[in-house]
Design a protein around this motif. Structure first.
Motif, PDB file in Angstrom:
ATOM      1  N   ARG A 127       0.847  -1.184   0.000  1.00 55.61           N
ATOM      2  CA  ARG A 127       0.000   0.000   0.000  1.00 55.61           C
ATOM      3  C   ARG A 127       0.887   1.240   0.000  1.00 55.61           C
ATOM      4  NH1 ARG A 127      -3.735  -1.388   5.123  1.00 55.61           N
ATOM      5  NH2 ARG A 127      -1.613  -1.602   5.908  1.00 55.61           N
ATOM      6  N   MET A 150      -3.491   3.276  -1.514  1.00 58.67           N
ATOM      7  CA  MET A 150      -3.815   2.448  -2.670  1.00 58.67           C
ATOM      8  C   MET A 150      -2.791   1.322  -2.790  1.00 58.67           C
ATOM      9  SD  MET A 150      -4.955   5.065  -5.721  1.00 58.67           S
ATOM     10  CE  MET A 150      -5.308   3.672  -6.779  1.00 58.67           C
ATOM     11  N   ARG A 151      -3.265   0.174  -3.194  1.00 59.77           N
ATOM     12  CA  ARG A 151      -2.396  -0.994  -3.323  1.00 59.77           C
ATOM     13  C   ARG A 151      -1.728  -1.004  -4.703  1.00 59.77           C
ATOM     14  NH1 ARG A 151      -2.812  -4.646   0.674  1.00 59.77           N
ATOM     15  NH2 ARG A 151      -4.570  -4.447   2.118  1.00 59.77           N
ATOM     16  N   ARG A 153      -1.459  -3.467  -6.810  1.00 54.64           N
ATOM     17  CA  ARG A 153      -2.242  -4.095  -7.874  1.00 54.64           C
ATOM     18  C   ARG A 153      -3.294  -3.147  -8.434  1.00 54.64           C
ATOM     19  NH1 ARG A 153      -4.020  -6.743  -3.183  1.00 54.64           N
ATOM     20  NH2 ARG A 153      -6.211  -6.401  -2.666  1.00 54.64           N
ATOM     21  N   GLU A 154      -3.825  -2.238  -7.568  1.00 54.28           N
ATOM     22  CA  GLU A 154      -4.791  -1.261  -8.064  1.00 54.28           C
ATOM     23  C   GLU A 154      -4.104  -0.302  -9.057  1.00 54.28           C
ATOM     24  OE1 GLU A 154      -6.308   0.634  -4.653  1.00 54.28           O
ATOM     25  OE2 GLU A 154      -7.430  -1.096  -3.906  1.00 54.28           O
ATOM     26  N   LYS A 156      -1.552  -1.061 -10.902  1.00 51.83           N
ATOM     27  CA  LYS A 156      -1.348  -1.837 -12.121  1.00 51.83           C
ATOM     28  C   LYS A 156      -2.588  -1.792 -12.997  1.00 51.83           C
ATOM     29  CE  LYS A 156       1.846  -5.311 -10.263  1.00 51.83           C
ATOM     30  NZ  LYS A 156       2.030  -6.752 -10.028  1.00 51.83           N
ATOM     31  N   GLN A 157      -3.706  -2.057 -12.392  1.00 51.38           N
ATOM     32  CA  GLN A 157      -4.958  -2.059 -13.155  1.00 51.38           C
ATOM     33  C   GLN A 157      -5.252  -0.677 -13.725  1.00 51.38           C
ATOM     34  OE1 GLN A 157      -7.852  -3.489 -10.333  1.00 51.38           O
ATOM     35  NE2 GLN A 157      -7.012  -5.593 -10.301  1.00 51.38           N
ATOM     36  N   LEU A 158      -4.928   0.349 -12.934  1.00 48.82           N
ATOM     37  CA  LEU A 158      -5.163   1.714 -13.395  1.00 48.82           C
ATOM     38  C   LEU A 158      -4.269   2.043 -14.593  1.00 48.82           C
ATOM     39  CD1 LEU A 158      -6.722   4.310 -12.813  1.00 48.82           C
ATOM     40  CD2 LEU A 158      -4.832   5.030 -11.328  1.00 48.82           C
TER      41      LEU A 158
END
Length: 878
Positions: A127, A150-151, A153-154, A156-158
């Motif tokens: 995070r 924010m993590r 992986r979030e 990455k997706q963004l």
């Protein structure tokens, strides 16, 4: 984006203050729990004491118990107070630690905000803990909101959903990643792990670096392309590289020049470009009329040039064509073939059977007379063995002699053979071994002469001698009584017999001399002929022009040797036959010596020797041509037997004669050999390396000519230090000699440079050879096959010129004298003329002398031609 990566990294030093605050909070929490337990224990004890009923009869025990209870309460109270004090101290330390932690956090925020790279810190649960504004600015144009907590992986997706990353480089265990963003920027991402398991990521903007790198790469590629173009532009070959689509990708100026093309544009179709040239289209798929693949061909152009075209396929598709001008090589090959025909013509007209056998007894050379004697088809026996050509009986008869020749022995022996008409003929066979560079015998020269007539003559002489003796004996018996009256007649007969014996002895010596001479000539003539054939074969297979030039020089040396041998053969034959008649006259010896100094000066320089000449203006009486031949032989011997040092040509004045002397610093001559060297076939044992040994006839010719002219030849020598040869010539008293040194003559090539020469000869090959030779000396040459041909080229003989070179025998019954007269009749100023002929008659020589023309006999030596041309133009003031 690189923040998606979770690779481990060393601990970050920024985790220290945060860890201290956590310890203080844990310690404060433990103290509060302990305090809470103590209060509960204290309340329980008080309640227990108060609720316990005291027995009336046990007051002291109750008091005692209350005292103990009070003591326990006091101890518990002291412990609680101490805990409270410690709790207050801990709270104070915790407040100070919080303050320091907030200060450190503020400094850390300022520090990461001040760096030029984007920074983001993740905790052990991936995070976001901390980041700077540059990291958030990456997401500004994508309107993505990045917040603390924010993590990974979030993020990455963004990054995937917003299309922030366009291109990615790296991975596979590398510590750094490169990303090209949607706005054209390049970002380098570096990751490090903290001690607490967190992750620190730095984003460095390297857009300018990538841009500079791209510019440097493009400049390097452009420079390499320029260097490649310049390299092929400096090639002597034409080069054209064709791509897989058939378009021209690379070419040089030599390609356009050889193909006769104008400048062309890039990516032009190769087939269309070659359609504008007179050259054929050649590709790796080209085939001839028989369907065979063709990768090279020779093309003769309309201007006389010859081009060699080669095609080379490329592994990536397409091909490279090379265009080479092989005109000179083609002309050299033609010249060599012509020379070979001349050599064959000479050997075919020698009145002897000439052949060459290899060490394996295979016929490698046979002249025409040899084939006619054995009735062989022309060239049929070449490559066949002696056993196959003649049969076993003939081979066994010659086997012993052949084995001795292969062991290195020169042999002369007589055999009886039957000719085509069934007549038995006595043949004299001569076997001369041919040794290689290592000394081993690599072949045998075979010379066969028909001596049947000579044998019959010898037998007839022997029979006549026997008959004469018989008649003398008979006559003596019959005339014994008349001895006094016939004594004179007997004496006369005795004298006749003595003369007959002397004539027979001289005939036998002459016959032996001729036999030795023919044996020597056969070997020395076939040696350079064999070398010339080998050089011809090597040149026909040679592709490198530099190596071809070396082979041509070697072939020229071999032909010079043949010419020298034939010239010697002609001279010695003329002297023995009494054909040469001296023409005594008066002339200035300086001009003759000057020409010889220039001619042999060039030869001496080529042999790394120094030739000095002391000029002289004395007038002498002699035959100019024969005296020149004597001096040429003396100078040739001086160069042949001088390994290093110098040679001197000069004069010494005596009372009634002039001594012309040739000094050298050569190997010298032993005292007991000073008179022997003038005999035929006597040669020095040592001479210059790689120098032909000659026949040993040079000084014999000098002695014969000097005897014919009545001149004395003297020689003096010191072994190992040098020799002096001199010839005494009658001196004219009307003009006393003045031997004054002059400046060294101007080099011949410089004298001839730029001279305008007209050459007339009815042989096109001789015209081409003369043009090549004279243009090599810097002359401007016009060649013609006749008078009319020359008139068309030189404005009806009115063009500017310096010299006219004409062959005496021309076509249509014309001769060179008539052509020279026709040319000079149409000019305001007559041209000097040099006549070339194989006619040795004194009448022609006198005619040309009266007309003022110079004369050279065939075959012509280049150095002699150069000297004569220079002298002729210098005499005319041109």
């Amino acid at each position: 984006m690189a923040c998606i990566s979770t690779r481990p990294s060393p601990e970050s030093p920024s985790d220290g203050p945060v860890a201290s605050v956590a310890e203080l909070e844990a310690r404060l929490e433990r103290l509060e729990r302990d305090n809470y337990k103590l209060r509960k224990i204290n309340a329980a004890l008080i309640e227990r004491v108060e609720s316990r009923a005291a027995p009336p009869d046990d007051a002291y025990a109750a008091f005692h118990y209350s005292v103990e209870l009070a003591e326990q309460v006091r101890e518990r109270t002291d412990a609680l107070n101490q805990a409270m004090a410690e709790l207050k101290a801990s709270n104070r330390l915790l407040s100070e630690s919080r303050l320091r932690a907030e200060t450190a956090h503020l400094h850390l925020s300022d520090a990461i905000e001040s760096i030029s790279d984007a920074f983001v810190l993740f905790d052990s649960e991936q995070r976001i803990v901390l980041s700077n504004s540059r990291f958030k600015s990456f997401w500004g144009k994508n309107h993505a909101r990045i917040t603390t907590g924010m993590r990974l992986r979030e993020i990455k997706q963004l990054a995937q959903s917003t299309g922030l990353i366009v291109e990615e480089h790296g991975g596979n265990g590398t510590e750094q990643m490169l990303y090209r963003l949607s706005d054209g920027r390049w970002v380098q991402v570096s990751e490090r792990r903290t001690r607490s398991g967190g992750l620190v990521i730095l984003y460095t903007d390297i857009t300018e670096v990538k841009h500079s790198e791209s510019i440097r790469r493009e400049q390097a590629l452009a420079q390499k392309s320029n260097l490649l173009q310049r390299a092929i532009d400096n090639l002597s070959q034409g080069v054209a590289m064709v791509g897989a689509d058939g378009g021209l990708e690379l070419w040089n100026h030599r390609f356009l020049e050889l193909c006769g093309l104008a400048p062309i544009s890039a990516r032009s179709r190769f087939a269309e470009v070659m359609a504008d040239s007179e050259l054929p289209l050649l590709t790796p798929t080209s085939r001839n009329a028989d369907g065979q693949q063709v990768d090279q061909l020779e093309q003769h152009l309309f201007d006389g040039r010859v081009l060699e075209i080669r095609t080379h396929p490329l592994p990536t598709g397409g091909f490279v064509n090379t265009f080479t001008d092989i005109t000179e090589r083609y002309r050299h090959a033609e010249t060599l073939r012509q020379s070979e025909r001349w050599i064959r013509l000479i050997t075919d007209h020698v009145p002897a059977l000439i052949a060459y056998l290899s060490a394996e007894l295979i016929y490698e050379f046979i002249n025409k007379v040899y084939e006619q004697w054995y009735h062989w088809p022309h060239g049929a026996m070449l490559g066949r063995t002696l056993l196959e050509a003649h049969g076993e009986a003939h081979y066994l008869r010659l086997q012993l002699y052949i084995e001795r020749a292969l062991q290195g022995e020169s042999l002369n022996f007589e055999v009886i053979e039957t000719n085509l008409n069934g007549q038995e003929r006595c043949m004299l066979r001569s076997y001369v071994p041919n040794r290689g560079s290592d000394g081993a015998v690599i072949g045998i020269f075979v010379l066969i002469r028909d001596i049947t007539g000579r044998k019959r003559t010898a037998e007839a002489l022997h029979q006549a001698y026997q008959n004469l003796e018989q008649r003398v004996r008979e006559r003596t018996g019959e005339l014994t009584a008349l001895n006094n009256q016939l004594r004179r007649e007997i004496d006369e007969r005795s004298q006749a017999e003595a003369r007959l014996r002397e004539a027979k002895r001289e005939a036998e010596l002459a016959n032996m001399s001729k036999t030795k001479f023919l044996a020597a000539v056969s070997h020395d003539l076939l040696q350079p002929l064999n070398a010339a054939r080998l050089f011809t074969g090597a040149l026909l297979e040679e592709r490198d022009p530099a190596s071809a030039g070396s082979l041509v020089r070697n072939l020229s040396n071999s032909l010079d040797d043949v010419e020298s041998l034939l010239g010697t053969l002609v001279d010695i034959s003329k002297l023995d036959a009494g054909v040469i008649k001296p023409e005594i006259g008066s002339f200035a010896v300086g001009e003759l010596l000057g020409n010889l100094a220039v001619e042999f000066g060039q030869i001496a320089v080529s042999e790394h020797l120094q030739l000095r000449f002391v000029p002289c203006s004395a007038m002498v009486r002699s035959d100019l041509q024969l005296l020149a031949r004597i001096l040429r032989n003396l100078l040739s011997n001086a160069i042949r037997y001088t390994i290093d040092g110098r040679i001197l040509l000069g004069c010494r004045r005596h009372r009634q004669s002039l001594s012309i002397e040739v000094w050298d610093t050569g190997i010298g001559i032993p005292a007991d050999k000073l008179q022997e060297i003038f005999q035929e076939f006597k040669r020095g044992e040592q001479q210059r390396p790689n120098q032909d040994r000659g026949l040993g006839l040079g000084l014999a010719i000098v002695d014969k000519i000097a005897g014919m002219l009545g001149h004395k030849v003297r020689v003096a020598s010191v072994l190992g230090r040098g020799s002096r040869f001199s010839i005494e010539v009658p001196l004219l008293r009307s003009m006393p000699p003045q031997c004054l040194p002059t400046e060294s003559p101007q080099p011949l090539t410089e004298r001839l440079y730029g001279s305008r020469i007209w050459v007339v000869d009815n042989d096109a090959a001789i015209c081409a050879g003369m043009r090549t030779l004279l243009e090599g000396w810097g002359c401007l040459v016009v060649t013609a096959l006749g008078e009319e041909d020359l008139a068309r080229q030189v404005d009806n003989f009115h063009a500017e010129a310096d010299l006219l070179i004409v062959d005496y025998h021309l076509d249509n019954g014309r001769n060179g004298v008539e052509v020279v007269a026709a040319v000079n009749a149409r000019r305001a100023i007559s041209l000097p003329a040099l006549m070339i002929t194989a006619n040795y008659s004194n009448e022609l020589k006198q005619q040309l002398r009266d007309l003022g023309h110079m004369l050279l006999h065939k075959p012509i030596r280049p150095m002699k031609l150069k000297t004569t041309m220079s002298h002729l133009m210098e005499r005319e003031g041109r």
